[in-house]
Design a protein around this motif. Structure first.
Motif, PDB file in Angstrom:
ATOM      1  N   ASN A  84       0.839  -1.187   0.000  1.00  0.00           N
ATOM      2  CA  ASN A  84       0.000   0.000   0.000  1.00  0.00           C
ATOM      3  C   ASN A  84       0.879   1.244   0.000  1.00  0.00           C
ATOM      4  O   ASN A  84       1.815   1.348   0.797  1.00  0.00           O
ATOM      5  CB  ASN A  84      -0.905   0.017   1.237  1.00  0.00           C
ATOM      6  N   VAL A  85       0.566   2.172  -0.882  1.00  0.00           N
ATOM      7  CA  VAL A  85       1.344   3.405  -0.986  1.00  0.00           C
ATOM      8  C   VAL A  85       0.421   4.604  -0.794  1.00  0.00           C
ATOM      9  O   VAL A  85      -0.516   4.806  -1.571  1.00  0.00           O
ATOM     10  CB  VAL A  85       2.056   3.520  -2.348  1.00  0.00           C
ATOM     11  N   SER A  86       0.674   5.367   0.245  1.00  0.00           N
ATOM     12  CA  SER A  86      -0.060   6.607   0.492  1.00  0.00           C
ATOM     13  C   SER A  86       0.854   7.784   0.203  1.00  0.00           C
ATOM     14  O   SER A  86       2.082   7.676   0.325  1.00  0.00           O
ATOM     15  CB  SER A  86      -0.532   6.674   1.951  1.00  0.00           C
ATOM     16  N   THR A  87       0.277   8.912  -0.187  1.00  0.00           N
ATOM     17  CA  THR A  87       1.077  10.098  -0.464  1.00  0.00           C
ATOM     18  C   THR A  87       0.541  11.301   0.297  1.00  0.00           C
ATOM     19  O   THR A  87      -0.658  11.420   0.537  1.00  0.00           O
ATOM     20  CB  THR A  87       1.082  10.432  -1.969  1.00  0.00           C
ATOM     21  N   LEU A  88       1.452  12.164   0.673  1.00  0.00           N
ATOM     22  CA  LEU A  88       1.100  13.438   1.289  1.00  0.00           C
ATOM     23  C   LEU A  88       1.861  14.547   0.576  1.00  0.00           C
ATOM     24  O   LEU A  88       3.091  14.494   0.482  1.00  0.00           O
ATOM     25  CB  LEU A  88       1.458  13.452   2.776  1.00  0.00           C
ATOM     26  N   LEU A  89       1.153  15.522   0.065  1.00  0.00           N
ATOM     27  CA  LEU A  89       1.775  16.685  -0.559  1.00  0.00           C
ATOM     28  C   LEU A  89       2.040  17.701   0.541  1.00  0.00           C
ATOM     29  O   LEU A  89       1.105  18.307   1.080  1.00  0.00           O
ATOM     30  CB  LEU A  89       0.846  17.269  -1.623  1.00  0.00           C
ATOM     31  N   LYS A  90       3.319  17.878   0.891  1.00  0.00           N
ATOM     32  CA  LYS A  90       3.653  18.748   2.009  1.00  0.00           C
ATOM     33  C   LYS A  90       4.885  19.597   1.705  1.00  0.00           C
ATOM     34  O   LYS A  90       5.849  19.135   1.103  1.00  0.00           O
ATOM     35  CB  LYS A  90       3.938  17.913   3.272  1.00  0.00           C
ATOM     36  N   ASP A  91       4.829  20.851   2.163  1.00  0.00           N
ATOM     37  CA  ASP A  91       5.980  21.737   2.133  1.00  0.00           C
ATOM     38  C   ASP A  91       6.633  21.658   3.505  1.00  0.00           C
ATOM     39  O   ASP A  91       6.122  22.204   4.483  1.00  0.00           O
ATOM     40  CB  ASP A  91       5.535  23.167   1.823  1.00  0.00           C
ATOM     41  N   LEU A  92       7.757  20.977   3.595  1.00  0.00           N
ATOM     42  CA  LEU A  92       8.399  20.731   4.884  1.00  0.00           C
ATOM     43  C   LEU A  92       9.112  21.952   5.443  1.00  0.00           C
ATOM     44  O   LEU A  92       9.670  21.891   6.538  1.00  0.00           O
ATOM     45  CB  LEU A  92       9.384  19.568   4.765  1.00  0.00           C
TER      46      LEU A  92
END
Length: 259
Positions: free
Chosen positions: A53-61
């Motif tokens: 399972n692959v989840s993604t989060l679009l985040k500016d760290l």
């Protein structure tokens, strides 16, 4: 039970290569990056190659408190492996570079990495197991004129990793600092068109090979991982020359590879 790995800067380069290795070993993945296009491509590629399972989060760290947001959005799912890979460089004299960009770098390399490590570590300690891989650099071993903030932040990551690795002995949790030399990734494009990182071909490593070296070191619980015989030697150069001489050598290398 299937374990979960969280990787920052996972859309390309070393982060992507480490994600492949983790997927191959059966980990479910949480991929985080600021580049949504490549993030979704990475997700699709990995799902097509592996049964995970692959989840993604679009985040500016570079944003404050983003580590807290990440933990909330993943519903505090147990993270068995944390890879703090995200980072970028900036070339130029400190007096002339943009503070806003440097502040972003300090957030990504130091504040967010440290905070995310602290948040994930809590669960690892409760379970008595976990692995953390922090992306340092060969740059961590000496000052770096013309990339002063980058070199200094990588020194922080190395020191921080070594310190908490010592604190965590006997807990079942290990911390590894991966310290590669120049590596063929998209990093070079982000720094500047006029940097040595864009021009040096000598001692340039393949991202997949560096990732595999770091991955194996992490799995073995090694604290500091320096891929390449030459890089291992260069990391000890301060034993043979003065610190001021080492600094001048870095400065000369940077200047010779500018346009």
């Amino acid at each position: 039970m299937t374990k979960t790995a969280l990787i920052t800067g996972a859309a390309s380069g070393l982060g992507y290569e480490l994600a492949l290795l983790l997927a191959n070993d059966g980990y479910n993945l949480i991929l985080i990056d600021i580049d949504n296009t490549n993030l979704q491509i990475a997700k699709t590629d990995i799902e097509n190659m592996f049964s995970c399972n692959v989840s993604t989060l679009l985040k500016d760290l570079s944003k404050p408190n983003v580590a807290t947001e990440i933990m909330e959005e993943i519903n505090h799912v147990p993270v068995d492996v944390l890879v703090n890979n995200a980072g970028f460089g900036l070339f130029g004299t400190f007096a002339n570079t943009e503070w806003e960009r440097e502040l972003d770098m300090l957030h990504v390399h130091i504040l967010t990495t440290t905070h995310l490590t602290k948040l994930v570590l809590e669960g690892m300690l409760k379970r008595g197991s976990g692995k953390i891989l922090n992306m340092s650099s060969l740059a961590a071993f000496q000052p770096g004129p013309l990339m002063s903030i980058y070199y200094a932040s990588k020194s922080y990551l190395l020191s921080f990793s070594e310190a908490i690795a010592n604190e965590l002995k006997g807990t079942g949790v290990t911390v590894t600092a991966l310290c590669p030399g120049p590596t063929k990734t998209s990093f070079q494009k982000v720094v500047s068109k006029n940097t040595s990182e864009n021009k040096i071909s000598f001692n340039m490593a393949c991202a997949s090979e560096v990732a595999l070296y770091g991955y194996n070191a992490m799995q073995k619980g090694k604290t500091v991982a320096i891929p390449g015989i030459l890089n291992k030697f260069l990391s000890t150069i301060h034993r043979f020359v003065s610190r001021s001489m080492a600094t001048r050598i870095v400065r000369n290398l940077q200047e010779k590879n500018r346009d």
